[in-house]
Enzyme design. Structure first.
Site, PDB file in Angstrom:
ATOM      1  N   ASN A  23       0.836  -8.851  -0.224  1.00  0.00           N
ATOM      2  CA  ASN A  23       0.646  -7.669  -1.055  1.00  0.00           C
ATOM      3  C   ASN A  23       1.035  -7.904  -2.514  1.00  0.00           C
ATOM      4  OD1 ASN A  23      -0.325  -6.407   1.161  1.00  0.00           O
ATOM      5  ND2 ASN A  23       1.385  -4.983   1.429  1.00  0.00           N
ATOM      6  N   ARG A 121      -7.903   6.882   3.845  1.00  0.00           N
ATOM      7  CA  ARG A 121      -7.526   6.044   2.702  1.00  0.00           C
ATOM      8  C   ARG A 121      -8.350   6.329   1.442  1.00  0.00           C
ATOM      9  NH1 ARG A 121      -5.455   0.240   4.663  1.00  0.00           N
ATOM     10  NH2 ARG A 121      -4.247   0.501   2.778  1.00  0.00           N
ATOM     11  N   ILE A 123      -9.215   7.059  -2.611  1.00  0.00           N
ATOM     12  CA  ILE A 123      -8.772   6.393  -3.852  1.00  0.00           C
ATOM     13  C   ILE A 123      -8.819   7.378  -5.029  1.00  0.00           C
ATOM     14  CG2 ILE A 123      -9.296   4.004  -3.208  1.00  0.00           C
ATOM     15  CD1 ILE A 123     -11.937   4.400  -4.861  1.00  0.00           C
ATOM     16  N   ASP A 305       4.374  -0.852   7.095  1.00  0.00           N
ATOM     17  CA  ASP A 305       3.858  -2.135   7.575  1.00  0.00           C
ATOM     18  C   ASP A 305       4.771  -2.793   8.615  1.00  0.00           C
ATOM     19  OD1 ASP A 305       1.667  -1.802   5.992  1.00  0.00           O
ATOM     20  OD2 ASP A 305       2.241  -3.256   4.464  1.00  0.00           O
ATOM     21  N   ARG A 398      -5.136 -12.270   8.604  1.00  0.00           N
ATOM     22  CA  ARG A 398      -5.251 -11.657   7.274  1.00  0.00           C
ATOM     23  C   ARG A 398      -3.910 -11.655   6.548  1.00  0.00           C
ATOM     24  NH1 ARG A 398      -8.469  -6.194   6.736  1.00  0.00           N
ATOM     25  NH2 ARG A 398      -7.731  -6.644   4.644  1.00  0.00           N
TER      26      ARG A 398
HETATM   27  C1  UD1 Z   1      -0.433  -0.796   0.099  1.00  0.00           C
HETATM   28  C2  UD1 Z   1      -0.316  -2.045   0.929  1.00  0.00           C
HETATM   29  C3  UD1 Z   1      -0.243  -1.705   2.420  1.00  0.00           C
HETATM   30  C4  UD1 Z   1       0.875  -0.699   2.673  1.00  0.00           C
HETATM   31  C5  UD1 Z   1       0.748   0.505   1.752  1.00  0.00           C
HETATM   32  C6  UD1 Z   1       1.912   1.481   1.856  1.00  0.00           C
HETATM   33  C7  UD1 Z   1      -1.485  -3.745  -0.337  1.00  0.00           C
HETATM   34  C8  UD1 Z   1      -2.657  -4.645  -0.445  1.00  0.00           C
HETATM   35  N1  UD1 Z   1      -1.460  -2.894   0.694  1.00  0.00           N
HETATM   36  O1  UD1 Z   1      -1.652  -0.162   0.463  1.00  0.00           O
HETATM   37  O2  UD1 Z   1       0.009  -2.902   3.145  1.00  0.00           O
HETATM   38  O3  UD1 Z   1       0.812  -0.254   4.007  1.00  0.00           O
HETATM   39  O4  UD1 Z   1       0.676   0.071   0.370  1.00  0.00           O
HETATM   40  O5  UD1 Z   1       3.115   0.847   1.609  1.00  0.00           O
HETATM   41  O6  UD1 Z   1      -0.560  -3.812  -1.126  1.00  0.00           O
HETATM   42  N2  UD1 Z   1      -3.530   7.729  -1.048  1.00  0.00           N
HETATM   43  C9  UD1 Z   1      -4.292   8.804  -1.463  1.00  0.00           C
HETATM   44  N3  UD1 Z   1      -5.051   8.668  -2.589  1.00  0.00           N
HETATM   45  C10 UD1 Z   1      -5.075   7.500  -3.308  1.00  0.00           C
HETATM   46  C11 UD1 Z   1      -4.288   6.422  -2.881  1.00  0.00           C
HETATM   47  C12 UD1 Z   1      -3.520   6.562  -1.735  1.00  0.00           C
HETATM   48  O7  UD1 Z   1      -4.287   9.872  -0.836  1.00  0.00           O
HETATM   49  O8  UD1 Z   1      -5.795   7.440  -4.324  1.00  0.00           O
HETATM   50  C13 UD1 Z   1      -2.726   7.857   0.196  1.00  0.00           C
HETATM   51  C14 UD1 Z   1      -3.234   6.889   1.276  1.00  0.00           C
HETATM   52  O9  UD1 Z   1      -4.311   7.433   2.001  1.00  0.00           O
HETATM   53  C15 UD1 Z   1      -2.004   6.696   2.123  1.00  0.00           C
HETATM   54  C16 UD1 Z   1      -0.852   6.789   1.108  1.00  0.00           C
HETATM   55  O10 UD1 Z   1      -1.404   7.420  -0.042  1.00  0.00           O
HETATM   56  O11 UD1 Z   1      -1.880   7.743   3.038  1.00  0.00           O
HETATM   57  C17 UD1 Z   1      -0.267   5.437   0.733  1.00  0.00           C
HETATM   58  O12 UD1 Z   1      -1.282   4.623   0.184  1.00  0.00           O
HETATM   59  P1  UD1 Z   1      -1.005   3.488  -0.900  1.00  0.00           P
HETATM   60  O13 UD1 Z   1       0.440   3.470  -1.284  1.00  0.00           O
HETATM   61  O14 UD1 Z   1      -2.001   3.662  -1.992  1.00  0.00           O
HETATM   62  O15 UD1 Z   1      -1.326   2.193  -0.064  1.00  0.00           O
HETATM   63  P2  UD1 Z   1      -2.264   0.988  -0.463  1.00  0.00           P
HETATM   64  O16 UD1 Z   1      -2.058   0.629  -1.885  1.00  0.00           O
HETATM   65  O17 UD1 Z   1      -3.641   1.254   0.019  1.00  0.00           O
END
Ligand code: UD1
Length: 417
Positions: A23, A121, A123, A305, A398
């Site tokens: 990550n 998930r 963005i 994780d 992965r």
């Molecule tokens: C990263 C990690 C992943 C880890 C996660 C949480 C990487 C490549 N992956 O994923 O291994 O499990 O952090 O520690 O670093 N959310 C929204 N809107 C957004 C973005 C996120 O609602 O625009 C929500 C997601 O759906 C989720 C939560 O926020 O429920 C956490 O997501 P996020 O912290 O963004 O995780 P990732 O960056 O995808």
């Protein structure tokens, strides 16, 4: 797809060095696009996601050289602004290249990363932040096409401390005009590593690791050499391997503060742990205690994780435990597979599990459905009586360079077939 065959029942005893962080390396690989120069990155783990990011870098026009440990990226001639759809579908986190492309060229063109087994998930936080910085997105359903005449610094308050959104904003802000301030930023150690790399390239980023990150835009970046932090989730996985087998193991390349939430939970279960510098020693024996409540939270809380691996471990303890998953709404595909091995776990809604410990698991034919859930099945196999087969090794690959070899150095009997 490959499978891991795990002959269970061995008490682990040995040593292994933890490899570089998945990550941390992925956003840093995206950041190399920003520099327009050469970046030399050491301790880059040879995992499937790194290989996928190398394909993206080459597709964007970067020269890339990788020997399985050191990655050299020269982005001087990069000119691509479109992310390959195959990579976006395969690796959701490739959205991290959006911030770098917007920062370097003011344009991004990508397929929309869909949901995954863990949940929807979205963005939205990434896109809202880009809009605040002056990016205008075309009104399209399943593609993201964004353009900015000139990216401008902004004050961005995240509704949730998203790791990916925090990193994407940092990448977009480094070369933007003016100052960007992120409040309610994610505090994960991988964010600190990204700041370290960006500043090594001549960026001006401060505050990573706290809830407020300030990025003063600079005009250009320069070549840099950087070493990726150790993978705290791989370390945590091997800590559970020691605990679930009643083993006595040591791990090097571990930064104690990064693994504190896992060490604290293990200690509450009756495992002995001690550390010296970047070395961690763990000794487990007898039947471990259950945990009344294990709750996943953003850093410095217990990491999502590590939820699956601890769920496997708690299934072998002496009493009843409760696990609450707060980050992802559907991170439970490992539960049904663990049940095939004799685990007694009740799913309450989508994100709460009640675990009734069993003396020992038994072997079974099980299937990895995602990366960490797959690792949890391998760990369960170490505890189980008999030979367990974990199908879909590709998910586990992965995030682990070679989980079979690492566990074998700790005294386990695991092979890839
Ligand atoms: C990263 C990690 C992943 C880890 C996660 C949480 C990487 C490549 N992956 O994923 O291994 O499990 O952090 O520690 O670093 N959310 C929204 N809107 C957004 C973005 C996120 O609602 O625009 C929500 C997601 O759906 C989720 C939560 O926020 O429920 C956490 O997501 P996020 O912290 O963004 O995780 P990732 O960056 O995808």
């Amino acid at each position: 797809m490959g499978k891991y065959i795990v002959a269970g029942g061995k008490r682990l005893n040995g040593h292994v060095a933890v490899h570089g962080s998945k990550n941390a390396v992925l956003p840093i690989m995206a950041a190399t696009v920003l520099t327009g120069a050469q970046s030399v990155i050491h301790n880059c783990p040879d995992i499937a996601d790194t290989r996928c990011s190398i394909k993206i870098l080459r597709h964007l026009g970067c020269d890339v050289d990788y020997d399985g440990y050191t990655l050299v990226v020269n982005s001087a001639n990069a000119d691509g602004i479109a992310l390959p759809e195959e990579a976006v579908n395969k690796m959701r986190s490739s959205i991290i290249f959006a911030g770098a492309l917007l920062g370097r060229f003011g344009v991004v063109d990508s397929a929309y990363p869909g949901g995954c087994l863990l949940g929807g998930r979205p963005i939205d936080l990434h896109l809202q932040a880009f809009c605040q910085m002056g990016v205008v997105f075309e009104d399209a359903l399943d593609v993201i096409i964004g353009k900015a005449d000139k990216l401008a610094g902004a004050r961005i308050n995240l509704a949730f401390p998203s790791v990916g959104a925090t990193q994407n904003i940092m990448l977009a802000a480094v070369l933007a005009c003016g100052t960007t301030t992120i409040t309610n930023a994610a505090k994960e150690p991988e964010i600190v590593d990204l700041q370290g790399f960006l500043n090594a390239c001549g960026a001006d980023v401060r505050g990573a690791g706290t809830g407020i990150i300030v990025i003063n835009g600079v005009k250009t970046l320069m070549p840099a050499e950087y070493t990726i932090m150790p993978d705290r989730i791989v370390a945590g996985t091997y800590m559970v391997a020691g605990a679930i087998t009643g083993g006595h193991i040591s791990l090097s390349n571990v930064r104690p503060p990064d693994v504190y939430p896992m060490a604290k939970a293990l200690s509450n279960m009756g495992v002995d742990l001690w550390g010296e510098g970047e070395m961690l020693v763990l000794k487990s024996g007898g039947r471990l205690k259950s945990l009344p409540r294990l709750v996943t939270k953003p850093y410095p809380g217990f990491p999502t994780d590590m939820q699956a691996q601890f769920t496997a471990l708690l299934a072998t303890t002496s009493g009843q435990s409760a696990v609450e998953e707060n980050l992802f709404e559907a991170r439970h595909a490992h539960i049904a597979e663990l049940a095939k091995m004799g685990a007694n776990i009740e799913l309450v809604g989508d994100s709460r599990f009640i675990i009734n410990g069993a003396a020992r698991l038994h072997s079974a034919d099980v299937t990895a459905k995602d990366l960490r859930g797959g690792a949890a099945l391998v760990l369960a196999g170490l505890n189980a009586c008999g030979e367990t087969t974990v199908h879909n090794a590709c998910y586990i690959q992965r995030g682990y360079v070679d989980i079979a070899a690492d566990l074998c150095s700790l005294g386990a009997d695991v092979r890839l077939a």
